[in-house]
Structures are given as C-alpha cells and as structure tokens.
Design a protein around this motif. Structure first.
Motif, PDB file in Angstrom:
ATOM      1  N   LEU A 270      43.454  35.629  37.508  1.00 22.76           N
ATOM      2  CA  LEU A 270      42.067  35.411  37.095  1.00 22.76           C
ATOM      3  C   LEU A 270      41.951  34.639  35.784  1.00 22.76           C
ATOM      4  CD1 LEU A 270      40.539  38.906  37.983  1.00 22.76           C
ATOM      5  CD2 LEU A 270      40.496  36.815  39.329  1.00 22.76           C
ATOM      6  N   TYR A 271      43.088  34.241  35.206  1.00 22.32           N
ATOM      7  CA  TYR A 271      43.094  33.468  33.960  1.00 22.32           C
ATOM      8  C   TYR A 271      42.408  34.213  32.816  1.00 22.32           C
ATOM      9  CZ  TYR A 271      43.810  30.046  37.654  1.00 22.32           C
ATOM     10  OH  TYR A 271      44.253  29.408  38.775  1.00 22.32           O
ATOM     11  N   ILE A 272      42.642  35.519  32.746  1.00 15.35           N
ATOM     12  CA  ILE A 272      42.075  36.308  31.668  1.00 15.35           C
ATOM     13  C   ILE A 272      43.196  37.101  31.006  1.00 15.35           C
ATOM     14  CG2 ILE A 272      39.795  36.482  32.731  1.00 15.35           C
ATOM     15  CD1 ILE A 272      40.505  39.230  33.745  1.00 15.35           C
ATOM     16  N   ALA A 273      42.888  37.715  29.871  1.00 14.16           N
ATOM     17  CA  ALA A 273      43.888  38.481  29.138  1.00 14.16           C
ATOM     18  C   ALA A 273      44.187  39.797  29.864  1.00 14.16           C
ATOM     19  CB  ALA A 273      43.397  38.764  27.727  1.00 14.16           C
ATOM     20  N   GLU A 274      45.424  40.268  29.743  1.00 16.05           N
ATOM     21  CA  GLU A 274      45.800  41.527  30.382  1.00 16.05           C
ATOM     22  C   GLU A 274      44.985  42.687  29.818  1.00 16.05           C
ATOM     23  OE1 GLU A 274      49.866  44.125  31.294  1.00 16.05           O
ATOM     24  OE2 GLU A 274      50.001  42.062  30.485  1.00 16.05           O
ATOM     25  N   SER A 275      44.657  42.615  28.519  1.00 12.69           N
ATOM     26  CA  SER A 275      43.837  43.657  27.894  1.00 12.69           C
ATOM     27  C   SER A 275      42.438  43.694  28.505  1.00 12.69           C
ATOM     28  CB  SER A 275      43.745  43.420  26.386  1.00 12.69           C
ATOM     29  OG  SER A 275      43.175  42.155  26.104  1.00 12.69           O
ATOM     30  N   THR A 276      41.938  42.525  28.915  1.00 15.90           N
ATOM     31  CA  THR A 276      40.626  42.467  29.563  1.00 15.90           C
ATOM     32  C   THR A 276      40.677  43.136  30.932  1.00 15.90           C
ATOM     33  OG1 THR A 276      40.111  40.389  28.425  1.00 15.90           O
ATOM     34  CG2 THR A 276      38.790  40.927  30.354  1.00 15.90           C
ATOM     35  N   VAL A 277      41.764  42.910  31.663  1.00  9.87           N
ATOM     36  CA  VAL A 277      41.936  43.567  32.962  1.00  9.87           C
ATOM     37  C   VAL A 277      41.956  45.077  32.787  1.00  9.87           C
ATOM     38  CG1 VAL A 277      43.451  43.861  34.956  1.00  9.87           C
ATOM     39  CG2 VAL A 277      43.195  41.602  33.916  1.00  9.87           C
ATOM     40  N   SER A 278      42.693  45.521  31.775  1.00  8.33           N
ATOM     41  CA  SER A 278      42.783  46.954  31.501  1.00  8.33           C
ATOM     42  C   SER A 278      41.409  47.545  31.178  1.00  8.33           C
ATOM     43  CB  SER A 278      43.742  47.193  30.340  1.00  8.33           C
ATOM     44  OG  SER A 278      43.850  48.570  30.051  1.00  8.33           O
ATOM     45  N   LYS A 279      40.623  46.789  30.417  1.00 10.38           N
ATOM     46  CA  LYS A 279      39.275  47.256  30.054  1.00 10.38           C
ATOM     47  C   LYS A 279      38.387  47.352  31.292  1.00 10.38           C
ATOM     48  CE  LYS A 279      35.337  46.137  27.079  1.00 10.38           C
ATOM     49  NZ  LYS A 279      34.795  45.177  26.075  1.00 10.38           N
ATOM     50  N   HIS A 280      38.439  46.328  32.145  1.00 11.62           N
ATOM     51  CA  HIS A 280      37.651  46.362  33.381  1.00 11.62           C
ATOM     52  C   HIS A 280      38.106  47.506  34.284  1.00 11.62           C
ATOM     53  CE1 HIS A 280      35.147  42.907  32.837  1.00 11.62           C
ATOM     54  NE2 HIS A 280      36.157  42.060  32.722  1.00 11.62           N
ATOM     55  N   ALA A 281      39.425  47.700  34.360  1.00  6.90           N
ATOM     56  CA  ALA A 281      39.959  48.778  35.200  1.00  6.90           C
ATOM     57  C   ALA A 281      39.456  50.138  34.723  1.00  6.90           C
ATOM     58  CB  ALA A 281      41.486  48.745  35.190  1.00  6.90           C
TER      59      ALA A 281
END
Length: 304
Positions: A270-281
């Motif tokens: 998704l071309y986003i930061a891993e921390s952003t994925v964690s936040k969304h999760a």
C-alpha cells in the motif's frame, strides 16, 4: 460558446464531471459507511475549476479584471492542493524533507501566488509577466514533488494487481497536475489545459472504481467482519457491503490481514509506513471487538 470564452471541450468536461459527482453522491448516500466524501469534494472542485476557468474572465463585468483572475487562479490552486492532500491520505508521503507537510506546501503555494503573481501584476499591469514570474518557480517545485513521488512508489513491487493499477493511475493524476503551470504559460488553450487537468480526475475516478471492485471481489473474505448480523446473508449484494464503521483503508488492510499478510508486506503493497498499518490494524480490532491480530484471525478467518 454561449457568447462566453468557454470552449466546447471545457463545457463537455463540466457536464461529465457533474454527472460523475451526482452518481458518487447517490452511491455515498446508499452505502452510508463507505464514505466517498473526499472524492466528492475533489469532484466539486473540478466542477468549480471547469466553470471558473471556462467562463472567466468576462471583460464586460464591472469588477476589476484582477478579481476574476484571483477567483480563477484561486480555484485552480485549491484544486491542485486538494489533489496533493488526496495523495497524502492514500499514501504516507514521508519521503519529503525540510518539513514539507501538506500544511507547509499549502502555505508555500499560497504565498508564492501572492508574492509572485499578484504583486508583479499590480506593479506591471501585465498578465503575461505575472504568469511567467509565478509559474517558473511553481513548475520547479511541482516537478520536484513529482520526482519524489515517483521515486517513492516506482521501486516498490506488488503482486496485487489492484495496487499496481492504483500506482500507475496515481502517477498519471499527479503528472497532469504538475503540467498545469506549464500549460498556463503556453497560453489560453482550453481544449489542451482542461483535457490534461480532467484526465487527472478521471484517473482518480478509475482508482475509486477499482477500489470498490476490489472490495466486492474480496467480500467473501471479510463478509463476517462487516455484516455481523446473520439475517443479512439473504439480503441483496448491494446492501451486504455495509462495512460497518470501517474506513476504506481499514477495509483494504483487513482484507490483507485475513490473507495472512504481514504488516511489513501490507505496508509495502500500500506504499505506507508499517507503523501506519499497525495503527489501522489497532482500529480494526477495536471496531470488530477483538484484542489482537491472532484473535481477529481466529474469529473471522474461519468464517470467510
């Protein structure tokens, strides 16, 4: 056309964009949870851009001509800035340095318009001179942004066809926006300028259509996550895709999690930061009543 300066191609784009926005607003009302708000705002800005850029300036108006140019350029600047904001929301654009946040970019562009267009116009009373003074540095900034954005996403490979298409369409849209200052200097060729600018909107429209089709394609994977109520199983498919309170990005990440992808792989796709994925999760887990990724998979993966 109609006794004004608007070209027939601009009027055609105005009609098409209005039709698209009306359809999006109707679908947004029907889906309720799956908000198209950002897209509708973008569409409304395109309608305003086609209208002001097509009909103005009207020389027989009593107002000073400069006010009409302020309106025209102001709408165009607002459109370009919102397109950048759109990309900021879809991609974590963390590659920009020197505190180049969206807010700072907006301040820089607006300040440049005042200092490099309005002031030179007042001093010289020459629209051509003011255009050149304003557009040259603006074009340089725009191409730097395009280069950084391209470098951000071009080296990232994805096996997901939807993600790959979105990358190409995003590059098309931002490239069209970047060309606006150059097209402005070239001259008042509405058929060219408005064709390029509206191509950016149609690229974004294709992204949103593909995103919705992607959700439909993966509806079976996340059906239990987003419906909860078993009575909805016999409902028509157009009302099954409710997605409760999850945002579109959270839906995408939920699909990826249920496909057993790691946060690192999701971030890359998704071309986003891993921390952003964690936040969304974390938001997904909270909204679906689970406490962890393991519990989320345990509860919903077996049902999909």
């Amino acid at each position: 056309m109609f006794g004004t300066s608007i070209h027939w191609t601009t009027f055609f784009y105005l009609l098409i964009d209005t039709f698209i926005v009306v359809i999006a607003a109707i679908e947004n009302f029907k889906l309720k949870r799956l908000s198209f708000q950002r897209y509708i705002i973008l569409g409304l800005l395109y309608i305003a851009y086609n209208t002001t850029g097509g009909f103005l300036p009207i020389e027989n108006l009593t107002d000073p001509l400069i006010l009409q140019y302020i309106i025209t350029y102001g709408v165009a600047i607002a459109l370009c800035l919102y397109m950048i904001y759109y990309l900021f929301k879809d991609y974590d654009i963390i590659f920009l340095k020197f505190r180049a946040s969206f807010k700072n970019i907006a301040i820089l562009v607006i300040s440049s318009f005042i200092l490099l267009f309005l002031i030179p116009y007042v001093l010289t009373n020459s629209l051509d001179s003011a255009r050149i003074v304003f557009t040259i540095p603006t074009s340089i900034m725009a191409f730097i942004f395009l280069g950084l954005f391209y470098r951000k996403i071009s080296n990232l490979k994805s096996s997901n066809n939807f993600i790959s298409k979105r990358k190409r369409l995003a590059l098309i849209s931002i490239s069209c926006i970047v060309l606006l200052p150059i097209l402005t200097v070239i001259g008042d060729y509405q058929w060219l300028t408005f064709s390029v600018m509206n191509l950016a909107f149609y690229a974004i429209t294709t992204i949103e259509i593909n995103r919705y089709l992607y959700f439909l394609k993966n509806k079976d994977i996340v059906y239990e996550v987003f419906t909860f109520n078993k009575e909805q199983k016999d409902a028509p498919i157009n009302i099954k895709i409710i997605y409760q309170d999850l945002t579109r990005r959270e839906v995408e990440i939920a699909v990826s999690i249920l496909n057993n992808l790691s946060y690192k792989k999701i971030a890359k796709d998704l071309y986003i930061a891993e921390s952003t994925v964690s936040k969304h999760a974390s938001n997904i887990f909270k909204k679906t009543g689970v406490n962890s990724r393991k519990e989320f998979l345990s509860r919903f993966h077996k049902n999909s």
